[in-house]
Design an enzyme around this catalytic site. Structure first.
Site, PDB file in Angstrom:
ATOM      1  CE  LYS A  68     101.772  26.517  38.244  1.00  0.00           C
ATOM      2  NZ  LYS A  68     101.584  27.686  39.412  1.00  0.00           N
ATOM      3  CG  ASP A 124      94.996  29.543  42.720  1.00  0.00           C
ATOM      4  OD1 ASP A 124      95.048  29.312  41.757  1.00  0.00           O
ATOM      5  OD2 ASP A 124      95.988  30.740  43.323  1.00  0.00           O
ATOM      6  CD1 TRP A 140     101.020  27.304  45.093  1.00  0.00           C
ATOM      7  CD2 TRP A 140     101.375  29.926  45.197  1.00  0.00           C
ATOM      8  NE1 TRP A 140     101.523  27.255  45.014  1.00  0.00           N
ATOM      9  CE2 TRP A 140     102.115  29.072  44.129  1.00  0.00           C
ATOM     10  CE3 TRP A 140     101.306  30.849  44.889  1.00  0.00           C
ATOM     11  CZ2 TRP A 140     103.278  28.872  43.685  1.00  0.00           C
ATOM     12  CZ3 TRP A 140     102.267  31.481  44.084  1.00  0.00           C
ATOM     13  CH2 TRP A 140     103.175  30.932  43.267  1.00  0.00           C
TER      14      TRP A 140
END
Ligand SMILES: *Cc1c(COP(=O)(O)O)cnc(C)c1O
Length: 369
Positions: free
Chosen positions: A200, A176, A102
């Site tokens: 999530k 993040d 990511w």
């Protein structure tokens, strides 16, 4: 309630059953309004009360200081990879730490908008460590420093956020935190911006949270889409355009669920965190003592939320997944870039789910070891 299977998906992911039941009960008529939340004007008093409460509860859970704005946006964390440099970089330099898939993607996208410097990377060890902050090649010109505090795909978590000031950088830290937001407290004294997709750990897909220190607002590049200008969004209480109303409502129910949790003397986020620690310990202990399964991430960087693991041979993978499904253990296949298996054990995964997985892991190892 009927027994549902245990869902180990990395995202969109399991939600608390109580929350789903409440959303179902309120589906046709939210609290006597005669409307589903999906059917309400985002500017009506009913939805405004839902949005206000969701924000207040999130502020309470994460102890968000008053000088931070909470923005309810859309586009997911991937859109934030562009929205963030548009808002913060001023076209200058930004420092990125690469710890997995990511953050690798984040720095790549940011290159369209600013000068990106990768100040540390764990690519050399296959994304299994967190490079020590003392080794980061930080610049004193950076507009911000970006990290992914939990790498969902690689299973690498920062258990302590870096203290950039102590490292000689005045830049704000941007995290993040998509896949571990609300799983543990955030040390706001070290963070300028925290962002994450909701799907999530806190709700349905479609909602993106951005929590930003006020002094960082108002520096967007002129080309920034108005709907993605953090200052515009903040000035309009996240209602410059229509926000993802239903996703905000469900996230709000999840925040209330977090506040209701108790674990011994602990309540709310502290109870959730204690449970997450216990769940992760149970699972990693199983892998460490099995003599059958392997994990790759170094112990200090192991994620409490996303746990990639490997069978001794890939030829066993299909049998493992089929047997898991028979036992009601779903979505354990690993991400294609890492291979093997992955168990995501977010807030809404009960200890009983992890115990059921461990029982199956032990049983499978006995039969195939
Ligand atoms: C899932 C995830 C993303 C991507 O989120 P989208 O909502 O698909 O944009 C980015 N970063 C992290 C850490 C993630 O877990």
């Amino acid at each position: 309630m009927t027994t549902r299977p245990f869902n180990f998906s990395a995202g969109p992911a399991v939600l608390p059953e109580e929350v789903l039941a409440q959303a179902a009960a309120e589906m046709l008529d939210w609290q006597g309004s005669g409307m589903s939340v999906m059917e309400m004007s985002h500017r009506g008093k009913e939805f405004i009360s839902i949005a206000r409460r969701a924000e207040a509860d999130l502020r309470d859970i994460l102890a968000i200081p008053a000088n931070y704005k909470v923005l309810f946006m859309q586009g997911g964390a991937i859109a934030e990879n562009a929205i963030l440099p548009l808002n913060l970089s001023r076209g200058g330099r930004a420092d990125y730490v690469v710890t997995g898939s990511w953050s690798l993607k984040s720095q790549k996208e940011a290159r369209k908008y600013c000068d990106v410097s990768v100040v540390a990377t764990n690519e050399g060890d296959g994304h299994t460590t967190v490079p020590s902050p003392s080794t980061w090649a930080l610049s004193n010109q950076a507009a911000y420093v970006h990290v992914c505090s939990n790498e969902t795909i690689n299973g690498v978590e920062m258990h302590e956020l870096p203290d950039l000031k102590a490292l000689g950088s005045n830049a704000p830290l941007v995290i993040d935190c998509s896949s571990h937001i609300a799983s543990r407290p955030i040390d706001w004294s070290r963070v300028g911006v925290a962002y994450g997709g909701a799907q999530k750990n806190i709700g349905p897909a479609g909602l993106t949270l951005v929590i930003i220190r006020e002094d960082l607002l108002g520096h967007a590049l002129p080309v920034t889409p108005t709907a993605f200008d953090y200052k515009v969004v903040a000035d309009n209480d996240s209602m410059y355009n229509t926000p993802p109303t239903y996703a905000m409502y469900v996230a709000g129910l999840v925040f209330q669920w977090i506040q209701r949790q108790r674990e011994g003397e602990l309540s709310g986020l502290a109870a959730i965190e204690a449970r997450n620690v216990a769940k992760a310990r149970l699972l990693y202990e199983c892998f460490d003592t099995s003599g059958f399964y392997a994990t790759k991430v170094v112990p200090e960087a192991r994620s409490r939320m996303n746990v990639p693991f490997f069978l001794p041979s890939d030829s066993l993978n299909d049998a493992f997944l089929a047997g898991a499904k028979e036992r009601g253990l779903l979505q354990l296949k690993g991400h294609k870039s890492v291979g093997g298996m992955r168990a995501s054990i977010y807030n809404a995964m009960p200890l009983a789910g992890v115990q059921a997985l461990v029982d199956y892991l032990n049983d499978f190892a006995r039969r195939h070891g």
